[in-house]
Write an enzyme that holds these catalytic residues in place. Structure first.
Site, PDB file in Angstrom:
ATOM      1  N   HIS A  13      38.115  40.667  35.639  1.00 20.98           N
ATOM      2  CA  HIS A  13      37.704  41.416  37.148  1.00 20.98           C
ATOM      3  C   HIS A  13      38.362  40.522  38.072  1.00 20.98           C
ATOM      4  O   HIS A  13      38.544  40.681  39.517  1.00 20.98           O
ATOM      5  CB  HIS A  13      36.769  41.843  37.439  1.00 20.98           C
ATOM      6  CG  HIS A  13      36.961  43.082  39.056  1.00 20.98           C
ATOM      7  ND1 HIS A  13      36.039  42.793  40.263  1.00 20.98           N
ATOM      8  CD2 HIS A  13      37.379  44.502  38.819  1.00 20.98           C
ATOM      9  CE1 HIS A  13      36.513  43.761  40.293  1.00 20.98           C
ATOM     10  NE2 HIS A  13      37.284  45.376  39.998  1.00 20.98           N
ATOM     11  N   LYS A  34      40.858  37.910  40.133  1.00 18.79           N
ATOM     12  CA  LYS A  34      41.620  38.284  41.205  1.00 18.79           C
ATOM     13  C   LYS A  34      42.813  36.322  41.512  1.00 18.79           C
ATOM     14  O   LYS A  34      42.474  36.415  42.792  1.00 18.79           O
ATOM     15  CB  LYS A  34      42.510  39.297  41.474  1.00 18.79           C
ATOM     16  CG  LYS A  34      40.943  40.412  41.466  1.00 18.79           C
ATOM     17  CD  LYS A  34      41.122  41.926  42.767  1.00 18.79           C
ATOM     18  CE  LYS A  34      40.181  42.465  42.156  1.00 18.79           C
ATOM     19  NZ  LYS A  34      40.641  43.447  40.990  1.00 18.79           N
ATOM     20  N   ASP A  69      51.276  25.290  40.300  1.00 19.83           N
ATOM     21  CA  ASP A  69      51.439  24.274  40.216  1.00 19.83           C
ATOM     22  C   ASP A  69      50.387  23.300  40.079  1.00 19.83           C
ATOM     23  O   ASP A  69      50.116  21.482  40.342  1.00 19.83           O
ATOM     24  CB  ASP A  69      51.992  23.505  40.924  1.00 19.83           C
ATOM     25  CG  ASP A  69      53.425  23.957  40.680  1.00 19.83           C
ATOM     26  OD1 ASP A  69      53.610  23.782  39.454  1.00 19.83           O
ATOM     27  OD2 ASP A  69      54.669  23.871  42.135  1.00 19.83           O
TER      28      ASP A  69
END
Length: 392
Positions: A143, A145, A150
């Site tokens: 779940h 996010k 870089d």
């Protein structure tokens, strides 16, 4: 005669097929127009990005432009070395095409998603071009996010990389520059992608840590290995003036109890619940908080109020993928940020007031009727609340 009859049949079939083909062609063209539009020329891509982006579902006019996804796509267009993405769901072609441009420049792109969302047009497009995509293949949810660019820039918040989350649901997306913070998120990413350790299989302690960033002190925690709920309650118990929250799903009696303790000590507790979840979650804390004197409302967005935010004393922001649920605490892979930054907190306070005022205007008197069979404390199951936005 037979030849004429044959020709007539061809013309009849063409008459039926032409409208269908025209509509199909319009659909593909429209899809390209709304979700695969290339970014502006280099001048826009070089602008200094904001720190926090909010979706604006109440202002959505069907144009699919100006959402947080555009800023993220521009950040991907600046990537020079690597882009790592851990996200529950991904269907934004705007971001997918930026990733393909990055691959074309030689940038290493890696993705992990929840296996329930394994096939979307965006993911299939990336997969077809050789981008490695991993899934969790288990009962709990991957779940998270977050995006790491870089290994020095982290994008995180409540927003899945979906059209719904960027344009129809209420969400936040933070951009934080810090190599130290990026190392924490990269370690969490590689724990899933390289070590294949998800959810409860994650090593205790995980990648949690406090670091200095371009927005000040930031603490990163990852569930279920970091004891996130305990840390959140500890922060809540230090609140002196106010606790404001926006909760997509809220079933944690531990976190609600911490809020009620401070409420009894005179701290103002105000919050907004996503209405569909508050009405269906097992163990929802809506009534317990309201019964304890907190001013809580059901949201007014006909789609989803998808934030997971707690604001303390107008100075501290707590946000991430982590819903305030037992499943987020013990079963899912989740990320959470704690940020000490009054200016950033002020931006979140404005978002809170916007959603709170909409909720107050929509329904002055609100009650949640909980079916008798759901009146048990604690566990919150997976729920399909709008299409594929099934989360806990």
């Amino acid at each position: 005669m037979l030849h004429k009859k044959f020709n007539r049949m061809i013309w009849i079939r063409c008459a039926f097929l032409l409208p269908a083909l025209t509509a199909l062609g319009w659909g593909f063209a429209h899809r390209e127009d709304i979700s695969a539009r290339p970014p502006p020329a280099t001048a826009a891509a070089e602008e200094e990005p904001e720190v926090v982006y909010f979706s604006r579902p109440q202002e959505f006019d069907g144009g699919y432009a100006g959402g947080p996804d555009e800023a993220l796509a521009q950040a991907v267009d600046r990537a020079a070395v690597s882009v790592d993405i851990a996200v529950y769901d991904f269907d934004l072609l705007s971001v997918a095409r930026a990733l393909l441009r990055a691959v074309g420049r030689g940038v290493a792109v890696r993705i992990v998603v929840d296996s329930d969302n394994w096939h979307t047009e965006a993911l299939d497009l990336l997969r077809g071009q050789g981008v490695p995509i991993a899934g969790d293949i288990r009962q709990g949810l991957m779940h998270d996010k977050f995006v790491v660019i870089d290994r020095r820039e982290v994008w995180a918040g409540s927003m899945n990389l979906t059209v719904n989350d960027a344009y129809r649901n209420d969400n936040n997306l933070l951009r934080i520059r810090s190599e130290a913070l990026a190392r924490l998120f990269t370690a969490e990413f590689e724990e899933m992608v390289l070590a294949k350790k998800f959810g409860p299989a994650s090593p205790a302690g995980g990648s949690a840590g406090s670091v200095e960033t371009d927005v000040g002190a930031v603490e990163a925690l990852f569930a279920p290995d970091c004891g996130v709920a305990g840390r959140v309650v500890q922060m809540i118990r230090d609140a002196r003036l106010s606790i404001h929250f926006l909760a997509f799903s809220f079933t944690s009696a531990e976190i609600a109890g911490g809020m009620l303790e401070r409420r009894s000590a005179g701290v103002a507790v105000l919050g907004v619940f996503e209405s569909s979840q508050a009405r269906s979650n097992i163990g929802t804390q809506f009534e317990s908080l309201r019964g304890g004197g907190a001013e809580v409302l059901l949201d007014a967005n006909p789609r989803n109020m998808h934030h997971k935010v707690i604001l303390l004393d107008g100075e501290i922001v707590i946000t991430g993928s982590y819903n305030f649920t037992n499943s987020a605490e013990s079963r899912n892979d989740e990320d959470l940020l704690i940020l000490w930054n009054p200016e950033l907190a002020a931006a979140f306070e404005r978002e809170f007031r916007r959603i709170f005022n909409l909720a107050a205007g929509a329904a002055p008197a609100q009650a949640v009727e909980i079916p008798r069979e759901k009146r048990s404390a604690g566990f919150c199951p997976c729920l399909a609340v709008w299409g594929k936005d099934r989360e806990i």
